[in-house]
Design an enzyme around this catalytic site. Sequence first.
Site, PDB file in Angstrom:
ATOM      1  N   GLU A  17     -10.524  19.795  -1.586  1.00  0.00           N
ATOM      2  CA  GLU A  17      -9.212  20.264  -2.444  1.00  0.00           C
ATOM      3  C   GLU A  17      -8.079  19.077  -2.072  1.00  0.00           C
ATOM      4  OE1 GLU A  17      -7.390  24.123  -3.011  1.00  0.00           O
ATOM      5  OE2 GLU A  17      -5.550  23.308  -2.194  1.00  0.00           O
ATOM      6  N   THR A  48      -4.249  20.141  -6.580  1.00  0.00           N
ATOM      7  CA  THR A  48      -3.245  20.934  -6.767  1.00  0.00           C
ATOM      8  C   THR A  48      -2.306  20.721  -7.788  1.00  0.00           C
ATOM      9  OG1 THR A  48      -1.938  20.389  -4.822  1.00  0.00           O
ATOM     10  CG2 THR A  48      -3.602  21.841  -4.299  1.00  0.00           C
ATOM     11  N   ARG A 109      -0.854  31.873 -10.574  1.00  0.00           N
ATOM     12  CA  ARG A 109       0.585  32.034 -10.721  1.00  0.00           C
ATOM     13  C   ARG A 109       1.340  31.283 -10.208  1.00  0.00           C
ATOM     14  NH1 ARG A 109       3.642  36.888  -8.021  1.00  0.00           N
ATOM     15  NH2 ARG A 109       3.664  35.126  -6.291  1.00  0.00           N
TER      16      ARG A 109
HETATM   17  P1  FAD Z   1      -2.038  36.540  -9.208  1.00  0.00           P
HETATM   18  O1  FAD Z   1      -3.132  36.372  -9.404  1.00  0.00           O
HETATM   19  O2  FAD Z   1      -0.743  36.492 -10.545  1.00  0.00           O
HETATM   20  O3  FAD Z   1      -0.925  37.586  -8.147  1.00  0.00           O
HETATM   21  C1  FAD Z   1      -0.036  37.187  -7.605  1.00  0.00           C
HETATM   22  C2  FAD Z   1       0.580  38.585  -7.207  1.00  0.00           C
HETATM   23  O4  FAD Z   1       0.996  39.437  -8.309  1.00  0.00           O
HETATM   24  C3  FAD Z   1      -0.426  39.332  -6.154  1.00  0.00           C
HETATM   25  O5  FAD Z   1       0.442  40.076  -5.366  1.00  0.00           O
HETATM   26  C4  FAD Z   1      -1.022  40.517  -7.335  1.00  0.00           C
HETATM   27  O6  FAD Z   1      -1.710  41.530  -6.830  1.00  0.00           O
HETATM   28  C5  FAD Z   1      -0.004  40.794  -8.280  1.00  0.00           C
HETATM   29  N1  FAD Z   1      -0.564  40.785  -9.627  1.00  0.00           N
HETATM   30  C6  FAD Z   1      -1.403  40.006 -10.372  1.00  0.00           C
HETATM   31  N2  FAD Z   1      -1.574  40.396 -11.477  1.00  0.00           N
HETATM   32  C7  FAD Z   1      -0.470  41.431 -11.826  1.00  0.00           C
HETATM   33  C8  FAD Z   1      -0.253  42.106 -12.958  1.00  0.00           C
HETATM   34  N3  FAD Z   1      -1.024  41.839 -14.127  1.00  0.00           N
HETATM   35  N4  FAD Z   1       0.651  42.948 -12.713  1.00  0.00           N
HETATM   36  C9  FAD Z   1       1.202  43.094 -11.826  1.00  0.00           C
HETATM   37  N5  FAD Z   1       1.070  42.518 -10.648  1.00  0.00           N
HETATM   38  C10 FAD Z   1      -0.050  41.521 -10.522  1.00  0.00           C
HETATM   39  N6  FAD Z   1      -0.008  27.474  -6.019  1.00  0.00           N
HETATM   40  C11 FAD Z   1       0.496  26.338  -6.656  1.00  0.00           C
HETATM   41  O7  FAD Z   1       1.675  26.243  -6.658  1.00  0.00           O
HETATM   42  N7  FAD Z   1      -0.328  25.277  -6.893  1.00  0.00           N
HETATM   43  C12 FAD Z   1      -1.568  25.118  -6.388  1.00  0.00           C
HETATM   44  O8  FAD Z   1      -2.216  24.349  -6.927  1.00  0.00           O
HETATM   45  C13 FAD Z   1      -2.260  26.391  -5.636  1.00  0.00           C
HETATM   46  N8  FAD Z   1      -3.420  26.284  -5.443  1.00  0.00           N
HETATM   47  C14 FAD Z   1      -3.947  27.237  -4.653  1.00  0.00           C
HETATM   48  C15 FAD Z   1      -5.332  27.152  -4.293  1.00  0.00           C
HETATM   49  C16 FAD Z   1      -6.053  28.210  -3.873  1.00  0.00           C
HETATM   50  C17 FAD Z   1      -7.416  28.373  -3.302  1.00  0.00           C
HETATM   51  C18 FAD Z   1      -5.096  29.550  -3.445  1.00  0.00           C
HETATM   52  C19 FAD Z   1      -5.776  30.770  -2.836  1.00  0.00           C
HETATM   53  C20 FAD Z   1      -3.648  29.617  -3.913  1.00  0.00           C
HETATM   54  C21 FAD Z   1      -3.133  28.405  -4.196  1.00  0.00           C
HETATM   55  N9  FAD Z   1      -1.930  28.258  -4.598  1.00  0.00           N
HETATM   56  C22 FAD Z   1      -1.398  27.475  -5.407  1.00  0.00           C
HETATM   57  C23 FAD Z   1      -0.930  29.510  -4.269  1.00  0.00           C
HETATM   58  C24 FAD Z   1      -0.911  30.539  -5.203  1.00  0.00           C
HETATM   59  O9  FAD Z   1      -0.440  29.957  -6.646  1.00  0.00           O
HETATM   60  C25 FAD Z   1       0.187  31.688  -4.808  1.00  0.00           C
HETATM   61  O10 FAD Z   1      -0.605  32.272  -3.718  1.00  0.00           O
HETATM   62  C26 FAD Z   1       0.924  32.722  -5.477  1.00  0.00           C
HETATM   63  O11 FAD Z   1       1.808  33.571  -5.160  1.00  0.00           O
HETATM   64  C27 FAD Z   1      -0.223  33.581  -6.344  1.00  0.00           C
HETATM   65  O12 FAD Z   1      -0.987  33.049  -7.253  1.00  0.00           O
HETATM   66  P2  FAD Z   1      -2.246  33.795  -7.769  1.00  0.00           P
HETATM   67  O13 FAD Z   1      -2.837  32.928  -8.942  1.00  0.00           O
HETATM   68  O14 FAD Z   1      -3.060  34.364  -6.897  1.00  0.00           O
HETATM   69  O15 FAD Z   1      -1.641  34.885  -8.548  1.00  0.00           O
END
Ligand code: FAD
Length: 294
Positions: A17, A48, A109
Amino acid sequence: MNIVDLYRIGEPIISFEFFPPKTDRGYQSLYKTIADLEALQPGFVSVTMGAGGSSSARSHNVDLVIRIQRELRLTSVAHLPCMGFSQGEIANILDTLGQAGVRNILALRGDPPRETPDFQHPEDGFNFANELTSFIARRGGFSIAGACYPEVHPDASNAEADLVNLKRKVDAGAEFLITQLFFDNQKFFDFEKRVRGAGIEVPIIPGIMPITSVAGIRRMTSLGGSSIPRELEKELAGVESNPEATLEVGIAWATLQCRELIQKGVAGIHFFTLNRSPATRRIHNALEEMGLLG
Ligand code: FAD
Protein backbone atom coordinates in the site's frame (compact mmCIF):
# COMPACT_ATOMS: atom_id res chain seq x y z
CA MET A 1 -7.36 -12.74 -13.00
CA ASN A 2 -9.42 -11.18 -10.21
CA ILE A 3 -7.53 -10.51 -6.99
CA VAL A 4 -9.94 -12.68 -5.07
CA ASP A 5 -9.08 -15.61 -7.40
CA LEU A 6 -5.37 -14.98 -6.76
CA TYR A 7 -6.07 -15.53 -3.07
CA ARG A 8 -7.57 -18.91 -3.86
CA ILE A 9 -4.41 -20.24 -5.57
CA GLY A 10 -2.94 -21.36 -2.26
CA GLU A 11 0.35 -19.40 -2.23
CA PRO A 12 0.37 -16.33 0.05
CA ILE A 13 -0.15 -13.20 -2.08
CA ILE A 14 1.90 -10.19 -1.09
CA SER A 15 0.58 -6.68 -1.73
CA PHE A 16 1.80 -3.17 -0.97
CA GLU A 17 0.00 0.00 0.00
CA PHE A 18 1.20 3.49 -0.92
CA PHE A 19 -0.14 6.97 -0.36
CA PRO A 20 -0.06 9.83 -2.89
CA PRO A 21 2.84 12.15 -2.04
CA LYS A 22 2.33 15.90 -1.69
CA THR A 23 5.49 17.04 -3.50
CA ASP A 24 7.40 16.27 -6.71
CA ARG A 25 10.24 14.95 -4.59
CA GLY A 26 7.81 12.68 -2.83
CA TYR A 27 6.67 11.31 -6.19
CA GLN A 28 10.27 10.67 -7.29
CA SER A 29 10.93 8.80 -4.10
CA LEU A 30 7.66 6.84 -4.40
CA TYR A 31 8.48 5.71 -7.95
CA LYS A 32 11.86 4.50 -6.70
CA THR A 33 10.13 2.60 -3.87
CA ILE A 34 7.67 1.05 -6.33
CA ALA A 35 10.54 0.04 -8.65
CA ASP A 36 12.32 -1.58 -5.67
CA LEU A 37 9.24 -3.47 -4.55
CA GLU A 38 8.10 -4.43 -8.07
CA ALA A 39 10.91 -6.99 -8.12
CA LEU A 40 9.09 -8.82 -5.31
CA GLN A 41 6.21 -9.49 -7.73
CA PRO A 42 3.29 -8.28 -5.63
CA GLY A 43 -0.18 -9.57 -6.47
CA PHE A 44 -1.30 -5.94 -6.48
CA VAL A 45 -0.47 -2.53 -5.09
CA SER A 46 -3.01 -0.15 -3.61
CA VAL A 47 -3.10 3.63 -3.35
CA THR A 48 -4.89 5.45 -0.53
CA MET A 49 -7.19 8.43 -1.06
CA GLY A 50 -8.00 11.12 1.49
CA ALA A 51 -11.68 11.49 2.36
CA GLY A 52 -13.18 14.76 1.16
CA GLY A 53 -10.00 15.89 -0.61
CA SER A 54 -9.88 18.75 -3.11
CA SER A 55 -10.66 17.97 -6.72
CA SER A 56 -7.01 18.46 -7.71
CA ALA A 57 -5.80 16.11 -4.94
CA ARG A 58 -8.40 13.61 -6.12
CA SER A 59 -7.29 13.80 -9.73
CA HIS A 60 -3.59 13.41 -8.75
CA ASN A 61 -4.67 10.39 -6.78
CA VAL A 62 -6.56 8.81 -9.64
CA ASP A 63 -3.67 9.60 -12.04
CA LEU A 64 -1.24 7.78 -9.73
CA VAL A 65 -3.45 4.66 -9.61
CA ILE A 66 -3.75 4.69 -13.40
CA ARG A 67 -0.05 5.29 -13.93
CA ILE A 68 0.92 2.38 -11.71
CA GLN A 69 -1.39 0.10 -13.64
CA ARG A 70 -0.55 1.35 -17.14
CA GLU A 71 3.12 2.21 -17.03
CA LEU A 72 4.40 -0.01 -14.29
CA ARG A 73 2.13 -2.89 -15.27
CA LEU A 74 1.20 -3.72 -11.72
CA THR A 75 -2.42 -4.44 -10.80
CA SER A 76 -3.68 -1.33 -9.01
CA VAL A 77 -6.33 -1.18 -6.34
CA ALA A 78 -7.80 2.30 -5.86
CA HIS A 79 -8.89 3.12 -2.31
CA LEU A 80 -12.16 5.03 -2.53
CA PRO A 81 -13.59 6.64 0.62
CA CYS A 82 -17.18 7.92 0.33
CA MET A 83 -16.88 10.51 3.15
CA GLY A 84 -16.99 14.01 1.65
CA PHE A 85 -17.96 12.90 -1.86
CA SER A 86 -21.32 13.24 -3.58
CA GLN A 87 -22.70 10.33 -5.55
CA GLY A 88 -21.86 12.20 -8.76
CA GLU A 89 -18.24 12.65 -7.69
CA ILE A 90 -17.96 8.98 -6.84
CA ALA A 91 -19.48 8.06 -10.21
CA ASN A 92 -16.97 10.30 -12.02
CA ILE A 93 -14.02 8.72 -10.21
CA LEU A 94 -15.32 5.24 -11.07
CA ASP A 95 -15.79 6.24 -14.73
CA THR A 96 -12.23 7.60 -14.98
CA LEU A 97 -10.74 4.53 -13.33
CA GLY A 98 -12.86 2.13 -15.37
CA GLN A 99 -11.99 3.83 -18.68
CA ALA A 100 -8.29 3.50 -17.80
CA GLY A 101 -8.64 -0.22 -17.13
CA VAL A 102 -8.48 -0.13 -13.33
CA ARG A 103 -10.80 -2.88 -12.13
CA ASN A 104 -10.25 -3.02 -8.38
CA ILE A 105 -11.61 -0.75 -5.65
CA LEU A 106 -11.15 -0.80 -1.89
CA ALA A 107 -14.50 0.74 -0.89
CA LEU A 108 -14.26 2.73 2.35
CA ARG A 109 -16.17 5.15 4.47
CA GLY A 110 -13.16 7.29 5.39
CA ASP A 111 -13.18 9.79 8.25
CA PRO A 112 -14.06 13.49 8.27
CA PRO A 113 -10.71 15.34 7.87
CA ARG A 114 -9.57 16.55 11.32
CA GLU A 115 -7.86 19.62 9.87
CA THR A 116 -11.17 20.87 8.36
CA PRO A 117 -13.51 21.70 11.29
CA ASP A 118 -16.29 23.02 8.98
CA PHE A 119 -16.18 19.88 6.84
CA GLN A 120 -19.56 18.97 5.37
CA HIS A 121 -20.59 15.66 3.92
CA PRO A 122 -22.78 16.11 0.80
CA GLU A 123 -26.45 15.39 1.39
CA ASP A 124 -26.62 12.66 -1.22
CA GLY A 125 -23.27 11.15 -0.10
CA PHE A 126 -23.00 7.63 1.28
CA ASN A 127 -22.70 7.31 5.04
CA PHE A 128 -21.13 3.88 5.33
CA ALA A 129 -18.89 1.66 3.25
CA ASN A 130 -21.68 -0.88 2.68
CA GLU A 131 -23.72 1.80 0.85
CA LEU A 132 -20.75 2.67 -1.36
CA THR A 133 -20.09 -1.03 -1.97
CA SER A 134 -23.71 -1.56 -3.12
CA PHE A 135 -23.44 1.45 -5.43
CA ILE A 136 -20.23 0.16 -7.07
CA ALA A 137 -21.59 -3.39 -7.31
CA ARG A 138 -24.81 -2.15 -8.99
CA ARG A 139 -22.83 -0.19 -11.59
CA GLY A 140 -20.64 -3.25 -12.25
CA GLY A 141 -17.17 -3.48 -13.80
CA PHE A 142 -15.18 -3.56 -10.54
CA SER A 143 -13.99 -6.12 -8.10
CA ILE A 144 -14.56 -4.67 -4.60
CA ALA A 145 -12.65 -5.07 -1.35
CA GLY A 146 -13.49 -3.74 2.13
CA ALA A 147 -11.69 -2.86 5.37
CA CYS A 148 -12.08 -4.70 8.68
CA TYR A 149 -10.87 -4.26 12.24
CA PRO A 150 -9.54 -7.15 14.35
CA GLU A 151 -9.60 -4.86 17.42
CA VAL A 152 -13.03 -3.40 16.55
CA HIS A 153 -13.60 -0.13 14.68
CA PRO A 154 -13.36 2.81 17.13
CA ASP A 155 -16.86 4.11 16.23
CA ALA A 156 -18.58 0.76 16.75
CA SER A 157 -20.69 0.42 19.90
CA ASN A 158 -19.26 -3.08 20.40
CA ALA A 159 -17.58 -5.97 18.60
CA GLU A 160 -20.90 -7.66 17.80
CA ALA A 161 -22.33 -4.56 16.11
CA ASP A 162 -19.10 -4.11 14.15
CA LEU A 163 -19.40 -7.69 12.90
CA VAL A 164 -23.03 -7.19 11.82
CA ASN A 165 -21.91 -4.13 9.86
CA LEU A 166 -19.02 -6.04 8.34
CA LYS A 167 -21.45 -8.71 7.15
CA ARG A 168 -23.57 -5.98 5.54
CA LYS A 169 -20.51 -4.81 3.61
CA VAL A 170 -19.68 -8.31 2.40
CA ASP A 171 -23.32 -9.00 1.48
CA ALA A 172 -23.26 -5.75 -0.50
CA GLY A 173 -20.38 -7.06 -2.64
CA ALA A 174 -17.00 -6.88 -0.85
CA GLU A 175 -15.10 -9.89 -2.20
CA PHE A 176 -12.19 -9.77 0.22
CA LEU A 177 -11.23 -7.81 3.34
CA ILE A 178 -8.00 -6.12 4.38
CA THR A 179 -7.50 -5.58 8.10
CA GLN A 180 -6.45 -2.51 9.99
CA LEU A 181 -2.86 -2.83 11.21
CA PHE A 182 -2.38 -4.96 14.32
CA PHE A 183 0.66 -6.13 16.28
CA ASP A 184 -0.81 -9.05 18.21
CA ASN A 185 -1.57 -12.01 15.95
CA GLN A 186 -3.87 -13.56 18.53
CA LYS A 187 -6.22 -10.61 18.03
CA PHE A 188 -6.30 -11.44 14.31
CA PHE A 189 -6.94 -15.16 14.87
CA ASP A 190 -9.73 -14.46 17.39
CA PHE A 191 -11.30 -11.98 14.95
CA GLU A 192 -11.04 -14.41 12.05
CA LYS A 193 -12.86 -17.03 14.11
CA ARG A 194 -15.65 -14.61 14.96
CA VAL A 195 -15.94 -13.50 11.33
CA ARG A 196 -16.25 -17.10 10.13
CA GLY A 197 -18.76 -17.75 12.90
CA ALA A 198 -20.86 -14.89 11.52
CA GLY A 199 -21.01 -16.66 8.16
CA ILE A 200 -18.53 -14.38 6.36
CA GLU A 201 -16.44 -16.52 4.07
CA VAL A 202 -14.40 -14.09 1.96
CA PRO A 203 -10.58 -13.97 2.33
CA ILE A 204 -9.35 -11.82 5.24
CA ILE A 205 -5.94 -10.35 4.51
CA PRO A 206 -3.84 -9.12 7.44
CA GLY A 207 -2.54 -5.57 7.09
CA ILE A 208 0.99 -5.37 8.48
CA MET A 209 2.93 -2.22 9.22
CA PRO A 210 6.64 -2.50 10.01
CA ILE A 211 7.25 0.16 12.66
CA THR A 212 9.79 2.73 11.51
CA SER A 213 9.10 5.50 14.03
CA VAL A 214 8.03 5.16 17.66
CA ALA A 215 6.33 8.57 17.75
CA GLY A 216 4.58 7.80 14.44
CA ILE A 217 3.16 4.49 15.61
CA ARG A 218 2.06 5.94 18.96
CA ARG A 219 0.20 8.68 17.06
CA MET A 220 -1.49 6.17 14.77
CA THR A 221 -2.52 3.76 17.51
CA SER A 222 -3.78 6.61 19.72
CA LEU A 223 -6.59 7.10 17.17
CA GLY A 224 -8.00 3.72 18.20
CA GLY A 225 -8.53 0.55 16.24
CA SER A 226 -5.16 -1.05 17.09
CA SER A 227 -3.02 -1.46 20.18
CA ILE A 228 0.66 -2.05 20.93
CA PRO A 229 1.25 -5.21 23.01
CA ARG A 230 3.16 -4.70 26.25
CA GLU A 231 6.16 -6.71 25.07
CA LEU A 232 6.51 -4.61 21.90
CA GLU A 233 5.93 -1.41 23.87
CA LYS A 234 8.85 -2.41 26.13
CA GLU A 235 11.13 -3.03 23.16
CA LEU A 236 10.15 0.29 21.58
CA ALA A 237 10.76 2.22 24.79
CA GLY A 238 14.35 0.99 24.71
CA VAL A 239 15.03 2.28 21.17
CA GLU A 240 12.78 5.33 21.01
CA SER A 241 15.55 7.84 20.33
CA ASN A 242 17.45 5.63 17.91
CA PRO A 243 15.88 5.43 14.42
CA GLU A 244 18.11 2.57 13.21
CA ALA A 245 17.39 0.46 16.28
CA THR A 246 13.65 1.25 15.96
CA LEU A 247 13.73 0.00 12.37
CA GLU A 248 15.39 -3.23 13.51
CA VAL A 249 12.74 -3.79 16.20
CA GLY A 250 9.97 -3.03 13.69
CA ILE A 251 11.37 -5.43 11.08
CA ALA A 252 11.96 -8.22 13.59
CA TRP A 253 8.44 -7.91 15.05
CA ALA A 254 6.69 -7.75 11.65
CA THR A 255 8.74 -10.70 10.34
CA LEU A 256 7.66 -12.86 13.28
CA GLN A 257 4.06 -11.76 12.80
CA CYS A 258 4.15 -12.63 9.07
CA ARG A 259 5.86 -15.95 9.71
CA GLU A 260 3.13 -17.11 12.05
CA LEU A 261 0.32 -15.72 9.90
CA ILE A 262 1.61 -17.53 6.79
CA GLN A 263 2.29 -20.74 8.70
CA LYS A 264 -1.30 -20.63 9.93
CA GLY A 265 -2.58 -20.28 6.36
CA VAL A 266 -3.50 -16.65 5.62
CA ALA A 267 -4.20 -16.06 1.92
CA GLY A 268 -1.95 -13.01 1.73
CA ILE A 269 -0.21 -10.18 3.56
CA HIS A 270 -0.86 -6.52 2.78
CA PHE A 271 2.06 -4.27 3.76
CA PHE A 272 1.43 -0.66 4.75
CA THR A 273 4.74 0.55 3.28
CA LEU A 274 4.50 4.27 4.17
CA ASN A 275 6.06 4.73 0.69
CA ARG A 276 9.36 3.22 1.77
CA SER A 277 10.87 -0.05 0.62
CA PRO A 278 13.74 -1.18 2.94
CA ALA A 279 11.69 -2.63 5.82
CA THR A 280 9.20 -4.40 3.56
CA ARG A 281 12.01 -5.77 1.38
CA ARG A 282 13.87 -7.16 4.36
CA ILE A 283 10.78 -8.83 5.76
CA HIS A 284 10.01 -10.30 2.34
CA ASN A 285 13.58 -11.59 1.99
CA ALA A 286 13.46 -13.15 5.45
CA LEU A 287 10.17 -14.91 4.67
CA GLU A 288 11.64 -16.17 1.39
CA GLU A 289 14.68 -17.54 3.22
CA MET A 290 12.32 -19.35 5.59
CA GLY A 291 10.71 -20.93 2.52
CA LEU A 292 7.38 -19.24 3.26
CA LEU A 293 7.13 -17.27 0.02
CA GLY A 294 7.49 -18.72 -3.48
P1 FAD B 1 -17.51 1.28 7.55
O1 FAD B 1 -17.46 -0.13 7.11
O2 FAD B 1 -18.60 2.14 7.01
O3 FAD B 1 -17.57 1.27 9.14
C1 FAD B 1 -17.38 2.48 9.89
C2 FAD B 1 -18.08 2.37 11.24
O4 FAD B 1 -19.50 2.43 11.05
C3 FAD B 1 -17.82 1.06 11.98
O5 FAD B 1 -17.83 1.35 13.35
C4 FAD B 1 -19.02 0.20 11.62
O6 FAD B 1 -19.32 -0.76 12.62
C5 FAD B 1 -20.13 1.23 11.47
N1 FAD B 1 -21.09 0.90 10.41
C6 FAD B 1 -20.79 0.37 9.20
N2 FAD B 1 -21.91 0.25 8.45
C7 FAD B 1 -22.93 0.72 9.20
C8 FAD B 1 -24.31 0.86 8.97
N3 FAD B 1 -24.86 0.51 7.83
N4 FAD B 1 -25.06 1.39 9.99
C9 FAD B 1 -24.52 1.77 11.16
N5 FAD B 1 -23.19 1.64 11.43
C10 FAD B 1 -22.41 1.14 10.46
N6 FAD B 1 -9.33 5.96 5.00
C11 FAD B 1 -9.24 6.89 4.02
O7 FAD B 1 -9.77 7.99 4.16
N7 FAD B 1 -8.56 6.62 2.86
C12 FAD B 1 -7.96 5.43 2.63
O8 FAD B 1 -7.36 5.23 1.56
C13 FAD B 1 -8.04 4.41 3.64
N8 FAD B 1 -7.49 3.20 3.46
C14 FAD B 1 -7.69 2.22 4.41
C15 FAD B 1 -7.17 0.93 4.19
C16 FAD B 1 -7.37 -0.06 5.13
C17 FAD B 1 -6.82 -1.46 4.85
C18 FAD B 1 -8.07 0.20 6.34
C19 FAD B 1 -8.28 -0.87 7.36
C20 FAD B 1 -8.58 1.47 6.57
C21 FAD B 1 -8.40 2.50 5.62
N9 FAD B 1 -8.89 3.78 5.81
C22 FAD B 1 -8.77 4.73 4.83
C23 FAD B 1 -9.50 4.15 7.10
C24 FAD B 1 -11.03 3.98 7.10
O9 FAD B 1 -11.61 4.78 6.11
C25 FAD B 1 -11.52 4.38 8.47
O10 FAD B 1 -11.11 3.43 9.43
C26 FAD B 1 -13.01 4.64 8.60
O11 FAD B 1 -13.27 5.14 9.91
C27 FAD B 1 -13.89 3.42 8.44
O12 FAD B 1 -13.94 3.01 7.15
P2 FAD B 1 -14.71 1.65 6.75
O13 FAD B 1 -14.71 1.60 5.30
O14 FAD B 1 -14.19 0.52 7.51
O15 FAD B 1 -16.18 2.06 7.28
